[in-house]
Scaffold this motif. Sequence first.
Motif, short mmCIF file in Angstrom:
data_model
loop_
_atom_site.label_atom_id
_atom_site.label_comp_id
_atom_site.label_asym_id
_atom_site.label_seq_id
_atom_site.Cartn_x
_atom_site.Cartn_y
_atom_site.Cartn_z
N ARG A 1 42.62 30.84 36.24
CA ARG A 1 43.78 31.48 35.60
C ARG A 1 43.33 32.57 34.64
O ARG A 1 43.96 33.64 34.56
CB ARG A 1 44.60 30.42 34.86
CG ARG A 1 45.79 30.99 34.10
CD ARG A 1 46.55 29.91 33.34
NE ARG A 1 47.59 30.48 32.51
CZ ARG A 1 48.80 30.79 32.92
NH1 ARG A 1 49.12 30.61 34.19
NH2 ARG A 1 49.70 31.30 32.09
N THR A 2 42.25 32.35 33.91
CA THR A 2 41.74 33.35 32.97
C THR A 2 41.34 34.62 33.70
O THR A 2 41.69 35.73 33.27
CB THR A 2 40.52 32.79 32.20
OG1 THR A 2 40.92 31.61 31.50
CG2 THR A 2 39.99 33.82 31.22
N VAL A 3 40.61 34.47 34.81
CA VAL A 3 40.18 35.64 35.57
C VAL A 3 41.39 36.34 36.19
O VAL A 3 41.45 37.58 36.22
CB VAL A 3 39.17 35.23 36.67
CG1 VAL A 3 38.74 36.44 37.48
CG2 VAL A 3 37.96 34.55 36.04
N LEU A 4 42.36 35.57 36.66
CA LEU A 4 43.55 36.15 37.27
C LEU A 4 44.34 36.99 36.27
O LEU A 4 44.76 38.12 36.57
CB LEU A 4 44.43 35.04 37.86
CG LEU A 4 45.70 35.49 38.59
CD1 LEU A 4 45.36 36.39 39.77
CD2 LEU A 4 46.50 34.27 39.06
N VAL A 5 44.55 36.44 35.07
CA VAL A 5 45.28 37.17 34.03
C VAL A 5 44.52 38.45 33.65
O VAL A 5 45.12 39.53 33.51
CB VAL A 5 45.50 36.28 32.78
CG1 VAL A 5 46.04 37.11 31.62
CG2 VAL A 5 46.46 35.15 33.11
N ALA A 6 43.21 38.34 33.49
CA ALA A 6 42.40 39.51 33.14
C ALA A 6 42.49 40.57 34.23
O ALA A 6 42.58 41.77 33.94
CB ALA A 6 40.94 39.08 32.95
N CYS A 7 42.50 40.14 35.49
CA CYS A 7 42.59 41.08 36.60
C CYS A 7 43.92 41.82 36.61
O CYS A 7 43.97 43.04 36.81
CB CYS A 7 42.38 40.33 37.93
SG CYS A 7 42.25 41.40 39.37
N VAL A 8 45.00 41.10 36.36
CA VAL A 8 46.33 41.72 36.31
C VAL A 8 46.40 42.74 35.17
O VAL A 8 46.92 43.86 35.33
CB VAL A 8 47.42 40.64 36.14
CG1 VAL A 8 48.77 41.30 35.85
CG2 VAL A 8 47.52 39.77 37.37
N LEU A 9 45.87 42.38 34.01
CA LEU A 9 45.86 43.30 32.87
C LEU A 9 45.03 44.55 33.18
O LEU A 9 45.40 45.67 32.78
CB LEU A 9 45.32 42.60 31.63
CG LEU A 9 46.20 41.49 31.04
CD1 LEU A 9 45.49 40.80 29.88
CD2 LEU A 9 47.54 42.05 30.58
N ALA A 10 43.92 44.36 33.89
CA ALA A 10 43.08 45.51 34.27
C ALA A 10 43.82 46.45 35.21
O ALA A 10 43.69 47.67 35.12
CB ALA A 10 41.78 45.02 34.91
N VAL A 11 44.61 45.88 36.13
CA VAL A 11 45.39 46.69 37.06
C VAL A 11 46.43 47.52 36.29
O VAL A 11 46.59 48.72 36.56
CB VAL A 11 46.08 45.81 38.12
CG1 VAL A 11 47.08 46.63 38.93
CG2 VAL A 11 45.05 45.18 39.06
N VAL A 12 47.11 46.89 35.35
CA VAL A 12 48.10 47.62 34.54
C VAL A 12 47.40 48.74 33.76
O VAL A 12 47.90 49.87 33.70
CB VAL A 12 48.81 46.66 33.57
CG1 VAL A 12 49.70 47.44 32.59
CG2 VAL A 12 49.63 45.63 34.33
N ALA A 13 46.25 48.43 33.19
CA ALA A 13 45.52 49.42 32.40
C ALA A 13 45.04 50.59 33.25
O ALA A 13 45.13 51.75 32.83
CB ALA A 13 44.34 48.75 31.70
N VAL A 14 44.54 50.31 34.46
CA VAL A 14 44.00 51.39 35.28
C VAL A 14 45.11 52.34 35.73
O VAL A 14 44.89 53.56 35.83
CB VAL A 14 43.21 50.85 36.49
CG1 VAL A 14 44.11 50.26 37.56
CG2 VAL A 14 42.36 51.98 37.11
N VAL A 15 46.30 51.82 35.96
CA VAL A 15 47.43 52.69 36.34
C VAL A 15 47.77 53.63 35.17
O VAL A 15 47.89 54.85 35.35
CB VAL A 15 48.65 51.87 36.75
CG1 VAL A 15 49.87 52.78 36.94
CG2 VAL A 15 48.38 51.09 38.04
N ALA A 16 47.91 53.06 33.98
CA ALA A 16 48.28 53.86 32.81
C ALA A 16 47.19 54.88 32.46
O ALA A 16 47.48 56.06 32.22
CB ALA A 16 48.55 52.94 31.62
N LEU A 17 45.95 54.43 32.43
CA LEU A 17 44.85 55.31 32.03
C LEU A 17 44.58 56.40 33.06
O LEU A 17 44.25 57.54 32.71
CB LEU A 17 43.58 54.48 31.80
CG LEU A 17 43.61 53.58 30.56
CD1 LEU A 17 42.48 52.56 30.62
CD2 LEU A 17 43.50 54.43 29.29
#
Length: 262
Positions: free
Chosen positions: A78-94
Motif C-alpha cells: 500500500r505504501t508503494v502504491l500510494v507513493a506511485c500514485v502521488l508520483a504520477v500526479v506530480a509528473v503530470v503537473a511538473l
Amino acid sequence: MRQLVRAAHIGPSLAVVALATLLAIADGLPAQRVLLVALAVLAGQLSVGWSNDLLDEARDRAVGRSDKPLASDAVARRTVLVACVLAVVAVVALSFACGWAAGAVHLAAVASAWGYNLGVKSTVWSWAPYAFSFGGLVVFVSLADSPPQWPPWWLPVVGALLGVAAHLLNVLPDLDDDERTGVRGLPHRLGARLIPRVAAAVLLAATLLLALGAGIGHPASLVGLAVVVVLTAAVLLGRGRVPFVAAVLIALTDVVLLLAAT
C-alpha cells in the motif's frame, strides 16, 4: 522511507535525472527551468521504478529477490502504491509546468517506460520503450526552453541509441531470474555472450552520429571516437567481465559527448 526509496530503483533513476539536468544546463536553460526539468524527470522516474516493483512483485518473490523491498516485505505494498500514485500526479503537473509541448513529450516518454513495465519487456520489442523514452528525454529538455527549441534530428536519435544500449546492459545481471519467470525480451534472446557486443555496436553507431553531428573535426569528437574504438576492441576481444565493463565505459563516453554536443 529508505526501503521505499530502494523500491524506486533509485540508482538508475538518479542517473536519468542527472543526464536530464546536465542536458538542460548545456542547453542554456535558466536555473528555475533547469530545476523544473529535474523535478519532472525525478517524478517520472519514481513512478516508473515503483510501478516496476509493484507489477513484478510476484515474479520477484518467486525467484527470492531479497534485494527487492516489496518481495522481501521490507515495505508495505500500500505504501508503494500510494507513493506511485502521488508520483504520477506530480509528473503530470511538473511536466506541463515546463510548457505544453514539453509536457506532452515527457509524459509520452514516461508512458512508454510504463509500457515496458506492463509487458513490452517480455517481447522482442523490449528495446523500443527505452529508445523512445531516451530519445524523448532529449526532445523534452529542448522544448522546455523559452521559447521552445527543437533539437537537431540527430540528438534524439543518439538518445534513442543510448537507451537501447542501456536496456541491453541493464538486463544482463538479471537474465537468469527473468528466464525463470517467463520474461524473454530482446536481451534474453541474444544471450549473455552477445549482449555486450551488440551494445558496443549500438554505442559505436551513437558515437559516429555524435561525431558527425558535432563536426568530425571537433577535438572532443575525435578524442571520443578514438576512445570508443579502443573500448569496442576490448568488448570484442576481452574475456570475463571485460566486455561488459568496456561497454559501460563506451556508454559513459557517449553521454559526455552528447553533453558536449548540446
